[in-house]
Design an enzyme around this catalytic site. Structure first.
Site, PDB file in Angstrom:
ATOM      1  N   TRP A 107     -14.696  34.790 -24.741  1.00  0.00           N
ATOM      2  CA  TRP A 107     -16.143  34.577 -24.878  1.00  0.00           C
ATOM      3  C   TRP A 107     -16.808  35.761 -25.563  1.00  0.00           C
ATOM      4  O   TRP A 107     -17.735  35.588 -26.347  1.00  0.00           O
ATOM      5  CB  TRP A 107     -16.758  34.356 -23.505  1.00  0.00           C
ATOM      6  CG  TRP A 107     -18.240  34.115 -23.528  1.00  0.00           C
ATOM      7  CD1 TRP A 107     -18.872  32.919 -23.664  1.00  0.00           C
ATOM      8  CD2 TRP A 107     -19.289  35.094 -23.417  1.00  0.00           C
ATOM      9  NE1 TRP A 107     -20.240  33.083 -23.644  1.00  0.00           N
ATOM     10  CE2 TRP A 107     -20.519  34.415 -23.493  1.00  0.00           C
ATOM     11  CE3 TRP A 107     -19.296  36.481 -23.262  1.00  0.00           C
ATOM     12  CZ2 TRP A 107     -21.741  35.072 -23.426  1.00  0.00           C
ATOM     13  CZ3 TRP A 107     -20.511  37.135 -23.187  1.00  0.00           C
ATOM     14  CH2 TRP A 107     -21.723  36.437 -23.268  1.00  0.00           C
ATOM     15  N   HIS A 108     -16.327  36.967 -25.287  1.00  0.00           N
ATOM     16  CA  HIS A 108     -16.964  38.159 -25.837  1.00  0.00           C
ATOM     17  C   HIS A 108     -16.689  38.350 -27.322  1.00  0.00           C
ATOM     18  O   HIS A 108     -17.471  39.053 -27.992  1.00  0.00           O
ATOM     19  CB  HIS A 108     -16.529  39.407 -25.063  1.00  0.00           C
ATOM     20  CG  HIS A 108     -17.288  39.610 -23.790  1.00  0.00           C
ATOM     21  ND1 HIS A 108     -16.949  38.981 -22.617  1.00  0.00           N
ATOM     22  CD2 HIS A 108     -18.398  40.356 -23.519  1.00  0.00           C
ATOM     23  CE1 HIS A 108     -17.798  39.343 -21.667  1.00  0.00           C
ATOM     24  NE2 HIS A 108     -18.688  40.161 -22.191  1.00  0.00           N
ATOM     25  N   GLY A 109     -15.638  37.781 -27.844  1.00  0.00           N
ATOM     26  CA  GLY A 109     -15.433  37.966 -29.274  1.00  0.00           C
ATOM     27  C   GLY A 109     -14.079  37.488 -29.751  1.00  0.00           C
ATOM     28  O   GLY A 109     -13.124  37.367 -28.976  1.00  0.00           O
ATOM     29  N   PHE A 147     -22.517  38.390 -29.616  1.00  0.00           N
ATOM     30  CA  PHE A 147     -21.777  37.445 -28.781  1.00  0.00           C
ATOM     31  C   PHE A 147     -22.503  36.100 -28.685  1.00  0.00           C
ATOM     32  O   PHE A 147     -21.937  35.138 -28.285  1.00  0.00           O
ATOM     33  CB  PHE A 147     -21.565  38.003 -27.366  1.00  0.00           C
ATOM     34  CG  PHE A 147     -20.890  39.353 -27.377  1.00  0.00           C
ATOM     35  CD1 PHE A 147     -19.808  39.575 -28.201  1.00  0.00           C
ATOM     36  CD2 PHE A 147     -21.344  40.385 -26.580  1.00  0.00           C
ATOM     37  CE1 PHE A 147     -19.183  40.818 -28.230  1.00  0.00           C
ATOM     38  CE2 PHE A 147     -20.715  41.626 -26.605  1.00  0.00           C
ATOM     39  CZ  PHE A 147     -19.632  41.840 -27.426  1.00  0.00           C
TER      40      PHE A 147
END
Length: 474
Positions: free
Chosen positions: A318-320, A474
């Protein structure tokens, strides 16, 4: 548009406030929606189309789920399609290039696709949309008014960098809410505190972190490496918690109540506790919409660890779109599994100070992976932190950063603890019995305190033309 910009503070926000409070009650949501779309489209209008498409798609999904909820089998299929559609939309924009690059590296192929730009905050508004439909599936009434649903997803305080607001927590507020002077005053103070966190503490620490991480880890001293990662640890906390404070404060001005997103995470005594205090809205989202539906800890020990593995891999993804983010997520997942298995019991037998040192140490190491673009850089940086590169403990740069930015870093360390809040609370408690405080006037003192912070932050805004938030990507 940035909260920490003069355009937002002196043009956008005052105009929106005037229009909002002059508008009749039935049109207030329309005013906020229009302002939110303008806020989002300020820099890249084309990305607003993606967000509106996501909103329209999930508006339809929720109506179908609401209408077919008695047919359990059909609704489950619809929910599956909904989740896949949202993840596909997120994946196309955020992960396509990452996936293709890895396929080419693994198979030696030459697949070539254009660089796909990343819409601001797509992870946040996608999770808002998914949670809305899931809440409807869990018996929340579907929102028939498209303006209200669009406002829930696009509301500018939380649109780009959270917190992730659950639909069921503000569904009633979308229909009716109360704006009072006391709520507006609290929102203003909360916004100013968040702005101060960002402009004074986060940006000050960012200067140190950015300059140190721009260097080759193999040529920096051990002390310099520690200063760099400590500065980054403070930067990301004050950057993100400052944004959350501003979002909560802005929402309060318009009558909305957002849940807290940070609770002094650096005072934690375990990694599990850290993640109960850090980015609370994301952690609770994964808990309620992924971990618990997978079975949580109800299906045996091995299934519990598997569920934790899935959640923390998803958290990293999810963060990258980077293997370092995935490693960062799994790194935390591993320690949470260890704490659940046996490490937690061992920690509870140690002095509180040792527990705290353990948690902060693990978190700081984790931020190295989060900050680094490659594993080789992260590995070299950690080697330097522990003195394995042979460059020594100290150099002239260490003296420079401590002299020039030591006060800011020290203030940030103090600010990351509840110490300042406890002192303010104690002064307010004594205001009822202390003649000196009564004479000076507590309200005058508090107002002056926030006014000074605002003046300082405005000076910083004028002198710094660009200061983006870390979580915008994000």
């Amino acid at each position: 548009m940035l909260f920490s910009s003069t355009v937002f503070l002196f043009l956008f926000l005052p105009i929106v406030l005037v229009l909002y409070f002059l508008s009749p009650r039935p049109f207030k949501n329309t005013v906020l929606l229009g302002a939110s779309l303008l806020f989002y489209a300020w820099g890249e209008p084309r990305f607003a189309i993606v967000m509106l498409f996501s909103t329209a798609m999930n508006y339809v999904f929720a109506l179908i789920v609401d209408a077919k909820r008695e047919d359990t089998t059909k609704v489950k299929w619809i929910m599956g399609v909904m989740v896949c559609a949202n993840l596909l939309l997120l994946g196309v924009f955020k992960y396509s290039n990452f996936i293709v690059d890895n396929i080419n590296a693994l198979l030696g192929t030459g697949i070539d696709i254009p660089k796909i730009p990343l819409p601001l905050g797509i992870s946040f508004f996608t999770f808002h949309a998914i949670s809305y439909v899931i809440d409807v599936y869990h018996k929340e009434k579907a929102q028939k008014n498209p303006i209200n649903l669009a406002l829930y997803i696009a509301f500018f305080p939380q649109l780009i960098a959270g917190p992730i607001v659950r639909y069921h927590t503000i569904s009633d507020q979308l229909k009716m809410r109360y704006e009072t002077f006391q709520r507006f005053a609290y929102g203003t103070k909360r916004f100013i505190m968040g702005l101060g966190k960002k402009m004074i503490l986060a940006n000050g620490c960012a200067y140190v972190a950015d300059h140190i991480f721009a260097q080759n880890p193999g040529s920096m001293s051990t002390s310099l490496a520690w200063i760099g990662i400590i500065a980054y640890s403070l930067q990301i906390y004050f950057d993100f918690s400052g944004y959350s404070d501003m979002a909560i404060g802005l929402a309060k001005m318009f009558g909305f109540d957002f849940l807290e997103n940070f609770n002094y995470p650096y005072i934690s005594r375990s990694i599990s506790e850290f993640w109960r205090r850090w980015h609370i809205s994301l952690g609770s989202w994964f808990r309620d919409y992924v971990y618990i539906p997978l079975g949580g800890n109800r299906k045996g020990e091995m299934r519990t660890y598997w569920n934790l593995f899935i959640v923390w891999m998803a958290t990293g993804i999810w963060h990258g779109a980077s293997w370092t983010f995935i490693a960062w997520g799994l790194y935390y997942g591993a320690f949470i599994m260890l704490e659940k298995a046996f490490l937690g019991k061992l920690l509870n037998q140690l002095p509180r100070f040792i527990q705290h040192v353990y948690a902060v140490f693990i978190v700081i190491i984790g931020w190295v992976f989060f900050r680094s673009e490659t594993f080789s850089y992260a590995y070299a940086y950690i080697q330097t932190m522990f003195g394995f590169n042979g460059t020594g403990m100290w150099d002239t740069q260490v003296s420079y950063y401590l002299t020039q930015y030591g006060v800011v870093i020290l203030l940030a360390i103090i600010g990351s603890t509840p110490l300042l809040k406890l002192m303010i609370d104690k002064v307010e408690d004594r205001a009822e019995t202390s003649q000196g405080i009564r004479i000076f006037g507590r309200d005058i003192a508090v107002t002056s305190y926030y006014a000074v912070i605002l003046v300082i932050t405005v000076v910083y805004m004028v002198s710094n033309s660009f200061n983006p938030f870390i979580y915008f990507r994000f």
